[in-house]
Design a protein around this motif. Structure first.
Motif, PDB file in Angstrom:
ATOM      1  N   GLY B  12       0.827  -1.216   0.000  1.00  0.00           N
ATOM      2  CA  GLY B  12       0.000   0.000   0.000  1.00  0.00           C
ATOM      3  C   GLY B  12       0.851   1.251   0.000  1.00  0.00           C
ATOM      4  O   GLY B  12       0.640   2.180  -0.797  1.00  0.00           O
ATOM      5  N   ILE B  13       1.850   1.253   0.884  1.00  0.00           N
ATOM      6  CA  ILE B  13       2.751   2.416   0.973  1.00  0.00           C
ATOM      7  C   ILE B  13       3.538   2.569  -0.335  1.00  0.00           C
ATOM      8  O   ILE B  13       3.708   3.671  -0.854  1.00  0.00           O
ATOM      9  CB  ILE B  13       3.714   2.267   2.184  1.00  0.00           C
ATOM     10  N   GLU B  14       3.977   1.417  -0.880  1.00  0.00           N
ATOM     11  CA  GLU B  14       4.771   1.461  -2.123  1.00  0.00           C
ATOM     12  C   GLU B  14       3.944   2.052  -3.264  1.00  0.00           C
ATOM     13  O   GLU B  14       4.449   2.840  -4.072  1.00  0.00           O
ATOM     14  CB  GLU B  14       5.256   0.055  -2.506  1.00  0.00           C
ATOM     15  N   ILE B  15       2.676   1.657  -3.346  1.00  0.00           N
ATOM     16  CA  ILE B  15       1.803   2.171  -4.413  1.00  0.00           C
ATOM     17  C   ILE B  15       1.571   3.665  -4.231  1.00  0.00           C
ATOM     18  O   ILE B  15       1.641   4.449  -5.189  1.00  0.00           O
ATOM     19  CB  ILE B  15       0.475   1.378  -4.449  1.00  0.00           C
ATOM     20  N   ASP B  16       1.333   4.087  -2.982  1.00  0.00           N
ATOM     21  CA  ASP B  16       1.144   5.521  -2.713  1.00  0.00           C
ATOM     22  C   ASP B  16       2.384   6.314  -3.124  1.00  0.00           C
ATOM     23  O   ASP B  16       2.280   7.370  -3.747  1.00  0.00           O
ATOM     24  CB  ASP B  16       0.873   5.756  -1.221  1.00  0.00           C
ATOM     25  N   ASN B  17       3.564   5.776  -2.789  1.00  0.00           N
ATOM     26  CA  ASN B  17       4.808   6.482  -3.114  1.00  0.00           C
ATOM     27  C   ASN B  17       5.011   6.607  -4.615  1.00  0.00           C
ATOM     28  O   ASN B  17       5.567   7.583  -5.107  1.00  0.00           O
ATOM     29  CB  ASN B  17       6.021   5.764  -2.497  1.00  0.00           C
ATOM     30  N   LEU B  18       4.572   5.562  -5.347  1.00  0.00           N
ATOM     31  CA  LEU B  18       4.771   5.557  -6.796  1.00  0.00           C
ATOM     32  C   LEU B  18       4.013   6.695  -7.482  1.00  0.00           C
ATOM     33  O   LEU B  18       4.481   7.228  -8.491  1.00  0.00           O
ATOM     34  CB  LEU B  18       4.324   4.188  -7.355  1.00  0.00           C
ATOM     35  N   SER B  19       2.862   7.049  -6.939  1.00  0.00           N
ATOM     36  CA  SER B  19       2.054   8.096  -7.599  1.00  0.00           C
ATOM     37  C   SER B  19       2.151   9.446  -6.909  1.00  0.00           C
ATOM     38  O   SER B  19       1.559  10.425  -7.371  1.00  0.00           O
ATOM     39  CB  SER B  19       0.592   7.651  -7.656  1.00  0.00           C
ATOM     40  N   ALA B  20       2.913   9.520  -5.814  1.00  0.00           N
ATOM     41  CA  ALA B  20       2.972  10.771  -5.053  1.00  0.00           C
ATOM     42  C   ALA B  20       3.414  11.934  -5.924  1.00  0.00           C
ATOM     43  O   ALA B  20       4.421  11.844  -6.636  1.00  0.00           O
ATOM     44  CB  ALA B  20       3.923  10.607  -3.869  1.00  0.00           C
ATOM     45  N   ASP B  21       2.664  13.009  -5.882  1.00  0.00           N
ATOM     46  CA  ASP B  21       2.979  14.276  -6.572  1.00  0.00           C
ATOM     47  C   ASP B  21       2.972  14.172  -8.093  1.00  0.00           C
ATOM     48  O   ASP B  21       3.473  15.062  -8.766  1.00  0.00           O
ATOM     49  CB  ASP B  21       4.349  14.835  -6.118  1.00  0.00           C
ATOM     50  N   ASN B  22       2.461  13.090  -8.659  1.00  0.00           N
ATOM     51  CA  ASN B  22       2.362  13.021 -10.123  1.00  0.00           C
ATOM     52  C   ASN B  22       0.889  12.881 -10.496  1.00  0.00           C
ATOM     53  O   ASN B  22       0.320  11.794 -10.437  1.00  0.00           O
ATOM     54  CB  ASN B  22       3.170  11.830 -10.660  1.00  0.00           C
ATOM     55  N   TYR B  23       0.281  14.003 -10.872  1.00  0.00           N
ATOM     56  CA  TYR B  23      -1.159  13.990 -11.137  1.00  0.00           C
ATOM     57  C   TYR B  23      -1.490  13.650 -12.591  1.00  0.00           C
ATOM     58  O   TYR B  23      -2.626  13.733 -13.004  1.00  0.00           O
ATOM     59  CB  TYR B  23      -1.780  15.329 -10.695  1.00  0.00           C
ATOM     60  N   HIS B  24      -0.463  13.267 -13.360  1.00  0.00           N
ATOM     61  CA  HIS B  24      -0.717  12.763 -14.720  1.00  0.00           C
ATOM     62  C   HIS B  24      -1.193  11.313 -14.664  1.00  0.00           C
ATOM     63  O   HIS B  24      -1.840  10.828 -15.579  1.00  0.00           O
ATOM     64  CB  HIS B  24       0.563  12.780 -15.565  1.00  0.00           C
ATOM     65  N   ILE B  25      -0.805  10.627 -13.592  1.00  0.00           N
ATOM     66  CA  ILE B  25      -1.075   9.180 -13.515  1.00  0.00           C
ATOM     67  C   ILE B  25      -2.577   8.907 -13.416  1.00  0.00           C
ATOM     68  O   ILE B  25      -3.268   9.488 -12.585  1.00  0.00           O
ATOM     69  CB  ILE B  25      -0.332   8.572 -12.300  1.00  0.00           C
ATOM     70  N   GLY B  26      -3.039   8.009 -14.310  1.00  0.00           N
ATOM     71  CA  GLY B  26      -4.461   7.651 -14.290  1.00  0.00           C
ATOM     72  C   GLY B  26      -4.698   6.275 -13.705  1.00  0.00           C
ATOM     73  O   GLY B  26      -5.832   5.908 -13.403  1.00  0.00           O
ATOM     74  N   GLY B  27      -3.645   5.493 -13.568  1.00  0.00           N
ATOM     75  CA  GLY B  27      -3.828   4.145 -13.016  1.00  0.00           C
ATOM     76  C   GLY B  27      -2.511   3.493 -12.659  1.00  0.00           C
ATOM     77  O   GLY B  27      -1.467   3.801 -13.230  1.00  0.00           O
ATOM     78  N   ILE B  28      -2.582   2.601 -11.673  1.00  0.00           N
ATOM     79  CA  ILE B  28      -1.405   1.833 -11.252  1.00  0.00           C
ATOM     80  C   ILE B  28      -1.797   0.359 -11.244  1.00  0.00           C
ATOM     81  O   ILE B  28      -2.852  -0.008 -10.722  1.00  0.00           O
ATOM     82  CB  ILE B  28      -0.940   2.249  -9.837  1.00  0.00           C
TER      83      ILE B  28
END
Lengths: 85, 160
Positions: B12-28
């Protein structure tokens, strides 16, 4: 040259790694295997079935006909089994 | 990002870190591999993962670069553990982030297939049948799974 052994090849050879000076007639991985196989029964068993032996030269998967020199790092190991099951 | 480590991790933490501060991301998309308690009809006590330090990191970097080449990705994470692991413990995690779902879903599947046959890890299984341990043999199915990606050339930048 530095030689590394992993998994059951390490167990059969009896060490994790060793430093050797390449004998003059050894110029490929296959030559090295042939030379090592004469260094004792552990090596002979480890390299008994080359179908299940893989090699990396300087951390790149390589073939047995790859040329090697004294500055190389050569690793012998079985086919890899990473990831989940 | 590549991490090869002894310790456990929190997906969970790893997934949160992967998208942190990047609002271009639409999915993980993510995959977490676990140690099973059964293997070939016998009960597994534990598993020891051996690896080739430095080459492992190098190969995982290469595999990650290949994913970035083939798909439009905003982020990628590969965590692979080594050492002794018990049933239920996490072995590996792959997560990829993209604008659209197909890039992350496909690249995640690609990464897990590729790392099985290209990352230098070996598994020693301790079971009720063989307490001293038995080295797991590579499966031809894994090679087939890796090779199927040779034929798949993804189109970058699809709609979600």
């Amino acid at each position: 040259m530095r030689i590394l052994y992993f998994a059951w090849i390490r167990e059969r050879v009896g060490c994790e790694s060793e430093e050797i000076t390449l004998p003059q007639n050894v110029s490929t991985v296959q030559d090295l295997i042939n030379w090592l196989s004469n260094q004792g029964s552990g090596y002979q068993t480890a390299f008994g079935d080359l179908k299940i032996v893989r090699v990396a030269v300087n951390m790149e998967f390589s073939d047995f006909d790859h040329c090697i020199n004294n500055e190389d790092e050569v690793a012998f190991f079985p086919p890899v089994t990473g990831g989940g099951i | 990002m590549i991490r090869v480590q002894l310790e456990d991790f929190d997906p969970g933490i790893e997934i949160d870190n992967l998208s942190a501060d990047n609002y271009h991301i639409g999915g993980i998309s993510s995959f977490v591999g676990l140690v099973r308690d059964m293997y070939n009809d016998h009960k597994l006590i534990s598993m020891t993962l051996e690896h080739y330090p430095k080459m492992t990191e190098k190969m995982l970097e290469e595999i990650q670069s290949e994913a970035f080449k083939r798909w439009s990705l905003e982020g990628c994470l590969i965590i692979h553990r080594y050492g002794q692991l018990n049933p239920g413990e996490k072995i590996v995690m792959v997560a990829t982030a993209s604008l659209h779902r197909q890039d992350s879903l496909e690249s995640c599947a690609f990464l897990i297939d590729w790392l099985k046959t290209k990352a230098p890890f070996w598994k020693l299984e301790h079971s009720t049948e063989c307490d001293n341990g038995k080295w797991v043999e590579a499966k031809e199915d894994d090679n087939i799974a890796t090779r199927k990606w040779d034929k798949i050339i993804p189109n970058k930048a699809r709609d979600i």
